[in-house]
Each structure stands twice: as C-alpha cells, then as structure tokens.
Enzyme design. Sequence first.
Site, mmCIF file in Angstrom:
data_model
loop_
_atom_site.group_PDB
_atom_site.id
_atom_site.type_symbol
_atom_site.label_atom_id
_atom_site.label_comp_id
_atom_site.label_asym_id
_atom_site.label_seq_id
_atom_site.Cartn_x
_atom_site.Cartn_y
_atom_site.Cartn_z
ATOM 1 N N ILE A 2 -51.020 -34.750 -42.972
ATOM 2 C CA ILE A 2 -50.762 -33.603 -42.101
ATOM 3 C C ILE A 2 -49.418 -33.839 -41.411
ATOM 4 O O ILE A 2 -49.219 -34.883 -40.781
ATOM 5 C CB ILE A 2 -51.865 -33.474 -41.021
ATOM 6 C CG1 ILE A 2 -53.248 -33.479 -41.672
ATOM 7 C CG2 ILE A 2 -51.609 -32.281 -40.118
ATOM 8 C CD1 ILE A 2 -53.883 -32.163 -41.911
ATOM 9 N N HIS B 292 -52.706 -24.065 -52.088
ATOM 10 C CA HIS B 292 -54.068 -24.454 -51.705
ATOM 11 C C HIS B 292 -55.057 -23.886 -52.728
ATOM 12 O O HIS B 292 -54.964 -22.708 -53.099
ATOM 13 C CB HIS B 292 -54.370 -23.903 -50.304
ATOM 14 C CG HIS B 292 -55.712 -24.331 -49.815
ATOM 15 N ND1 HIS B 292 -55.957 -25.592 -49.327
ATOM 16 C CD2 HIS B 292 -56.891 -23.671 -49.757
ATOM 17 C CE1 HIS B 292 -57.225 -25.688 -48.992
ATOM 18 N NE2 HIS B 292 -57.826 -24.542 -49.239
ATOM 19 N N GLU C 84 -52.446 -22.129 -60.524
ATOM 20 C CA GLU C 84 -51.545 -22.699 -59.509
ATOM 21 C C GLU C 84 -50.154 -22.893 -60.100
ATOM 22 O O GLU C 84 -49.144 -22.590 -59.470
ATOM 23 C CB GLU C 84 -52.075 -24.051 -59.009
ATOM 24 C CG GLU C 84 -53.358 -23.962 -58.224
ATOM 25 C CD GLU C 84 -53.783 -25.312 -57.658
ATOM 26 O OE1 GLU C 84 -52.918 -26.174 -57.434
ATOM 27 O OE2 GLU C 84 -54.991 -25.486 -57.428
HETATM 28 C C1 GRF Z 1 -53.798 -28.866 -56.206
HETATM 29 O O1 GRF Z 1 -55.067 -28.414 -56.559
HETATM 30 C C2 GRF Z 1 -53.302 -28.159 -54.977
HETATM 31 O O2 GRF Z 1 -53.776 -26.856 -54.853
HETATM 32 C C3 GRF Z 1 -53.860 -29.010 -53.870
HETATM 33 O O3 GRF Z 1 -53.792 -30.327 -54.345
HETATM 34 C C4 GRF Z 1 -53.811 -30.324 -55.771
HETATM 35 C C5 GRF Z 1 -52.597 -31.057 -56.216
HETATM 36 O O4 GRF Z 1 -52.549 -31.227 -57.614
HETATM 37 N N1 GRF Z 1 -53.160 -28.791 -52.629
HETATM 38 P P1 GRF Z 1 -51.253 -31.796 -58.319
HETATM 39 O O5 GRF Z 1 -50.962 -33.155 -57.678
HETATM 40 O O6 GRF Z 1 -50.139 -30.837 -58.108
HETATM 41 O O7 GRF Z 1 -51.620 -31.947 -59.771
#
Ligand code: GRF
Length: 191
Positions: free
Chosen positions: A96, A113, A178
């Site tokens: 954080i 997220h 993502e």
């Molecule tokens: C992802 O699921 C993201 O949403 C979360 O942490 C994870 C990170 O994955 N905040 P990576 O390290 O980018 O593969």
Amino acid sequence: MIKSFGNKTKVAVFISGRGSNLKSLFYFSKEKNSRVQICVVISNKKNAKGLNFAKKYNIKFKIYTFKNRFKDELKVLQILKKKNIKIICLAGFMKILSKEFIKKFKGKIINIHPSLLPKYKGLDTHNRAINNKEKYSGCTVHYVTPKLDSGKIILQKKVKIFKNDSAKSLQKRILNHEHKIYPKALKMILN
Ligand code: GRF
C-alpha cells in the site's frame, strides 16, 4: 487527462509477482505509434517472476522491499523524478503506497483490480464473487487514491461467471481481459 511531453509518456510499472500485466503493457508500448515508454519497473520482491521479463527485454528495474516504506518511497520518488516518469501503473503491486506518495503523483497512478469495482475491493476477489453466487465478475482499471481500490474508474470489463467456475478458472479468464483493458485504459488517459 495526462499531458505527454515530447513523443512518449514515460511510465513506471510497479509489480510484486508474476508480471503478466507488465508484459501486456510493455507489448503495448512497443506497438507502432505507441505514445508510451516503460522506463522502469519497481518491485518489492527480488524474486518476482516479472523481473525475468524485465531482464529479458532490457527494461530497467529496481527492487525495494518497502519494509521501511518511508525510506523506500523516498528512493522510488528520486528514481521517478530522475527518469521523468509521468504515470505509474500498479500491476499486482502488493504494497500500500502512503498518502504522501500518492499525493505527490496525484491523478497519475493507476491500478488494475480483478473485480467489478466497487464490488470486492481488496484480496481474494474471485472466491468471494463465486461464494456470493454472483453472475458476473470482471476487472477494473482505476485511479489510485489513499482509499484502497476506491479511486475513479477508468475502464471495466464484465466477465460471466460459469456454474462450474473455480476461483482458478475465473481468475484465468479475467486475467485475459485484464491484459486487454489495462493498455486500453492507459491509452485513454493519454488522449
Ligand atoms: C492481477 O490479477 C491484477 O488484477 C491484480 O494482481 C494480479 C497481478 O497479476 N492486481 P500479474 O502479476 O500482472 O500477472
């Protein structure tokens, strides 16, 4: 909106682990006409898998444990200043950041997220969504403010939860999205 100076906006990516979002941001930065340059990766874990990717592609990286957050944030700020970083992308960064740090980069830190915010802030989002019998989950790119996972939403993708989904299968499906929305959101805030 973030103004870019010169050709490319200089970006820092903060990670703690796997780094798959770092990869997608980096590939995006290498696309033709991209206006983004990933200049440095900051990791709080020396064994973060994402650092192997940084090494492979010659992206500068720095490791700070953040055990002494105050001291490490000061060091990070110095690097960001030196490299003229305009945007910070948090990508699975498990520390954080302090209010003071966020204030110094106000409106310039974004995060991805794995839930449809404002639902399921914090950790273990996939299990919680499944246990609550949600029909949908998803992922969200948002601005970072001192209040955890609560800053203004930039982009979201809704993803269906199937009856036989486990946290693992859902996580995998959402992660694919993502990788698409994070670069897209970054592009949006530059325009
Ligand atoms: C992802 O699921 C993201 O949403 C979360 O942490 C994870 C990170 O994955 N905040 P990576 O390290 O980018 O593969």
